[in-house]
Design a protein around this motif. Structure first.
Motif, PDB file in Angstrom:
ATOM      1  N   ARG A  53       0.833  -1.204   0.000  1.00 17.56           N
ATOM      2  CA  ARG A  53       0.000   0.000   0.000  1.00 17.56           C
ATOM      3  C   ARG A  53       0.867   1.253   0.000  1.00 17.56           C
ATOM      4  O   ARG A  53       0.606   2.208  -0.734  1.00 17.56           O
ATOM      5  CB  ARG A  53      -0.932   0.005   1.206  1.00 17.56           C
ATOM      6  N   LYS A  54       1.933   1.252   0.793  1.00 17.06           N
ATOM      7  CA  LYS A  54       2.837   2.404   0.837  1.00 17.06           C
ATOM      8  C   LYS A  54       3.470   2.636  -0.525  1.00 17.06           C
ATOM      9  O   LYS A  54       3.541   3.767  -1.005  1.00 17.06           O
ATOM     10  CB  LYS A  54       3.905   2.184   1.904  1.00 17.06           C
ATOM     11  N   GLU A  55       3.925   1.553  -1.174  1.00 14.95           N
ATOM     12  CA  GLU A  55       4.520   1.669  -2.503  1.00 14.95           C
ATOM     13  C   GLU A  55       3.523   2.254  -3.506  1.00 14.95           C
ATOM     14  O   GLU A  55       3.866   3.117  -4.311  1.00 14.95           O
ATOM     15  CB  GLU A  55       4.997   0.306  -2.997  1.00 14.95           C
ATOM     16  N   ARG A  56       2.280   1.765  -3.460  1.00  9.42           N
ATOM     17  CA  ARG A  56       1.255   2.270  -4.391  1.00  9.42           C
ATOM     18  C   ARG A  56       0.967   3.742  -4.159  1.00  9.42           C
ATOM     19  O   ARG A  56       0.787   4.502  -5.104  1.00  9.42           O
ATOM     20  CB  ARG A  56      -0.024   1.448  -4.262  1.00  9.42           C
ATOM     21  N   GLU A  93       3.045   5.924  -2.903  1.00  4.47           N
ATOM     22  CA  GLU A  93       4.212   6.666  -3.396  1.00  4.47           C
ATOM     23  C   GLU A  93       4.194   6.772  -4.917  1.00  4.47           C
ATOM     24  O   GLU A  93       4.491   7.822  -5.480  1.00  4.47           O
ATOM     25  CB  GLU A  93       5.497   6.003  -2.907  1.00  4.47           C
ATOM     26  N   GLN A  94       3.809   5.682  -5.602  1.00  2.00           N
ATOM     27  CA  GLN A  94       3.717   5.713  -7.059  1.00  2.00           C
ATOM     28  C   GLN A  94       2.650   6.711  -7.502  1.00  2.00           C
ATOM     29  O   GLN A  94       2.855   7.478  -8.436  1.00  2.00           O
ATOM     30  CB  GLN A  94       3.405   4.322  -7.604  1.00  2.00           C
ATOM     31  N   TYR A  95       1.505   6.676  -6.838  1.00  2.00           N
ATOM     32  CA  TYR A  95       0.419   7.593  -7.185  1.00  2.00           C
ATOM     33  C   TYR A  95       0.857   9.038  -6.993  1.00  2.00           C
ATOM     34  O   TYR A  95       0.639   9.880  -7.855  1.00  2.00           O
ATOM     35  CB  TYR A  95      -0.808   7.293  -6.328  1.00  2.00           C
ATOM     36  N   ASP A 124       4.210  14.390 -11.621  1.00  2.00           N
ATOM     37  CA  ASP A 124       4.466  14.462 -13.057  1.00  2.00           C
ATOM     38  C   ASP A 124       3.363  15.241 -13.764  1.00  2.00           C
ATOM     39  O   ASP A 124       3.632  16.022 -14.664  1.00  2.00           O
ATOM     40  CB  ASP A 124       4.562  13.055 -13.658  1.00  2.00           C
ATOM     41  N   SER A 134       3.843  10.217  -7.020  1.00  2.00           N
ATOM     42  CA  SER A 134       4.840  10.606  -8.017  1.00  2.00           C
ATOM     43  C   SER A 134       4.161  10.910  -9.354  1.00  2.00           C
ATOM     44  O   SER A 134       4.594  11.775 -10.101  1.00  2.00           O
ATOM     45  CB  SER A 134       5.906   9.529  -8.174  1.00  2.00           C
ATOM     46  N   THR A 135       3.073  10.224  -9.676  1.00  2.01           N
ATOM     47  CA  THR A 135       2.308  10.476 -10.899  1.00  2.01           C
ATOM     48  C   THR A 135       1.671  11.858 -10.846  1.00  2.01           C
ATOM     49  O   THR A 135       1.670  12.593 -11.825  1.00  2.01           O
ATOM     50  CB  THR A 135       1.212   9.410 -11.094  1.00  2.01           C
TER      51      THR A 135
END
Length: 121
Positions: free
Chosen positions: A93-96, A98-100, A106, A102-103
């Protein structure tokens, strides 16, 4: 349950009260709860509600994710073990997140570079 507690008491059978709610009835009030009138009121309400579950018990066990001191010698607050799949789920969940995030960053960069129109196409 109350009938079970009464039967144990009347029959001189040792009994144990176990629940998460026991934490409120047997745990020493944390400082962060003492500082807030709303938290104190909520804690006191939960203490009154959950104390009933151990009125006639010989031992009391509360479960919580933090360690706590107790107000009586016959009580303990235990921390349940974290199952490996729960720990892994939290990491995922933390990784997701962080990915969100970062998106989103962008997307903000694109807006600044190309203006609103490029995102609405």
């Amino acid at each position: 349950d109350f009938p079970g507690m009464m039967r144990a008491k009347l029959g001189s059978i040792p009994s144990v009260g176990i629940s998460h709610g026991q934490t409120f009835a047997i745990g020493v009030l944390p400082d962060w709860v003492k500082k807030s009138s709303q938290m104190r009121k909520a804690w006191d309400n939960q203490r009154a509600l959950n104390a009933r579950a151990a009125w006639f018990t010989d031992w009391q066990i509360g479960s919580n994710f933090v360690s706590m001191e107790t107000v009586r010698k016959s009580a303990v607050v235990v921390r349940p073990p974290m199952r490996p799949e729960v720990v892994e789920m939290a990491k995922l969940r933390k990784e997701r997140i962080e990915q969100y995030l970062s998106t989103i960053g962008d997307a903000e960069e694109i807006k600044e570079r190309d203006g609103e129109k490029s995102l609405s196409k």
